[in-house]
Design a protein around this motif. Sequence first.
Motif, PDB file in Angstrom:
ATOM      1  N   ALA A   1       0.943  -1.214   0.108  1.00  0.00           N
ATOM      2  CA  ALA A   1      -0.180  -0.069   0.018  1.00  0.00           C
ATOM      3  C   ALA A   1       0.878   1.089   0.017  1.00  0.00           C
ATOM      4  O   ALA A   1       0.300   2.346  -0.552  1.00  0.00           O
ATOM      5  CB  ALA A   1      -0.898  -0.049   1.083  1.00  0.00           C
TER       6      ALA A   1
ATOM      7  N   ALA B   1      -4.314   1.529  -4.390  1.00  0.00           N
ATOM      8  CA  ALA B   1      -5.219   1.261  -3.095  1.00  0.00           C
ATOM      9  C   ALA B   1      -6.193   2.277  -2.998  1.00  0.00           C
ATOM     10  O   ALA B   1      -7.460   1.814  -2.733  1.00  0.00           O
ATOM     11  CB  ALA B   1      -4.367   1.407  -1.983  1.00  0.00           C
TER      12      ALA B   1
ATOM     13  N   ARG C   1      -9.562   0.092  -0.330  1.00  0.00           N
ATOM     14  CA  ARG C   1      -8.579  -0.586   0.539  1.00  0.00           C
ATOM     15  C   ARG C   1      -8.979  -2.007   0.882  1.00  0.00           C
ATOM     16  O   ARG C   1      -7.871  -2.951   0.807  1.00  0.00           O
ATOM     17  CB  ARG C   1      -8.510   0.101   1.931  1.00  0.00           C
TER      18      ARG C   1
END
Lengths: 304, 260
Positions: free
Chosen positions: B56, B63, B68
């Motif tokens: 990430a 992302a 997420r």
Amino acid sequence: MPRSPQDMAARPSFPDHPVAGLAGASFKPQHLPAILADAPAGLFFEVHAENYMGAGGMPHAALAAIRERYPVSLHGVAMSIGGDGPLDGDHLARFAALVDHYQPALVSEHLAWSTHGGTFFNDLLPLPYTNGTLERVCEHVDRMQQAIARPILLENPATYVLFAESDWEETAFLAEVVRRTGCGLLLDINNVFVSATNHGFAPMTYLGRFPLEHVGEIHLAGHDRQVDDDGTPLLIDTHDRPVDDAVWDLYRTIIGQTGPLPTLVEWDAEVPEWPVLKAEAGQAQAMLDDAAMTFLMGKRHASA
Amino acid sequence: MQAPDPAWNSAAFAAALLDPQAPVPAGVGRTDGSAMERRFAVYRNNVAHSLVTAMADIFPGVAGLAGRDRFTDAVRLYLAGSPPGSPILAELGRDFPDFLDRFPPARQQMPWLAGVARLERAWLDAWHAADAPLLDPAQLATISPEQLAQTRFLAHPAAMIVRSDFAIVRLLEAGRNGQAADPAGPGCALVSRPHLAVMIEPLDAAAAGLARCLLAGGTLGTAAEDADGHPDFELGRSLGLLLAAGAFAGIAPPPEPEGR
């Protein structure tokens, strides 16, 4: 691209900043402007070697700026000294090139493994303490010390499991590695507290057996408190908060015994603003200064 | 007396770290036989969490665009098939863009993700690239007009061209700021690091063609000819943009004359 030794520019000549008796803090690049503006005196910084293995750019510019002004501790987190395969020769060469380039005041690695069969797990994984693992660890420490032409400090791990086949106490295992390889030790007091809580022994019992005369650096850090399936505490070595009071107490006791030792406050996740980290290092420095005073007075009484 | 526990085996320990369904490996645990599932899970979680966090950090725009949770699911599948092979986290995710090209949910719903991932991977390579001086545009003025077409440049180590059928520069910026963006492209980008900060410069197709040819060591004459087919191509403007972005580290020395 990983940096190869021949990529390194001619070695700059950095000032010789002694680290004896100092507290320090993890160096976080986002703190660089604050550190340069604040220009605090009398502390050192520690970096994870693997974050400085690129060829150039900001990481090296930042580390050079820090190294110009402060003692630096180079802390490896991925050599996999506790692994059962041979050390990665490329990684060793990159590490040696960093040591040569930055001339760190301290160099350390972990009694742990992180690579197996070519896969890197990015965690410090545990090993059983047996005659077999002892031989391998010593081979690996020897190889690393030959590559960098100086001794390393080997750090005691924080662990969550034990192994049925371990027939060495961790402290005796570390003492034997020291005896066979001539390395020094990095005593992580938070790791002692975490492991002691997780495995149900008293931290002072462990510290009482630890070969303190070979300690070249101390680590302090924060941990998370979770609950195990049986309701007992399970501590996790998270480096994401201030040092626990119980760890400060153990620290004060230990440096009362050893005298002042370079002491690093680690903070690697949920990293606060620089003044918060600086204050943690300041707390360690105050305890070091106390210990220095007591230690000197003790010496004077002893020789009177 | 109990039979001794089977010996510890690092291969089994390593395999169980990557497989959430695997039982706690042999040899782990105290001799009193207390349950070790929760304890072993700490290592398993550390490994998964640290690698997903590192991914990430490398691909924040991907992302942001994917969300997420979807990003985490994709990364876990990717890592299961391509476990990290280098102890340097900055090497992580080299083939993640190719994975996203093949990964059905991404290919069907967000076909631009792979291109954004390529751009973010190039960003990280530029960040860590070797230091080099920048070509001073004034140096070009010292070249005689008849030699200009034969001129070759030294690529700056951080300079790279990323091409996509989508508007990856706009998408990357939006993803990094948690916003949505119109993916309609095409989008080419020059990634460079003129000083210590990485720059991403959108390029039109003609400038991208010119840049690609020059960064590969082609002569200015060849590069300009290739780009000339594009309707909006202006050599001066495109070259000026590349020079300002720090694409070049210098002018390549002329080849040794033959027959000496």
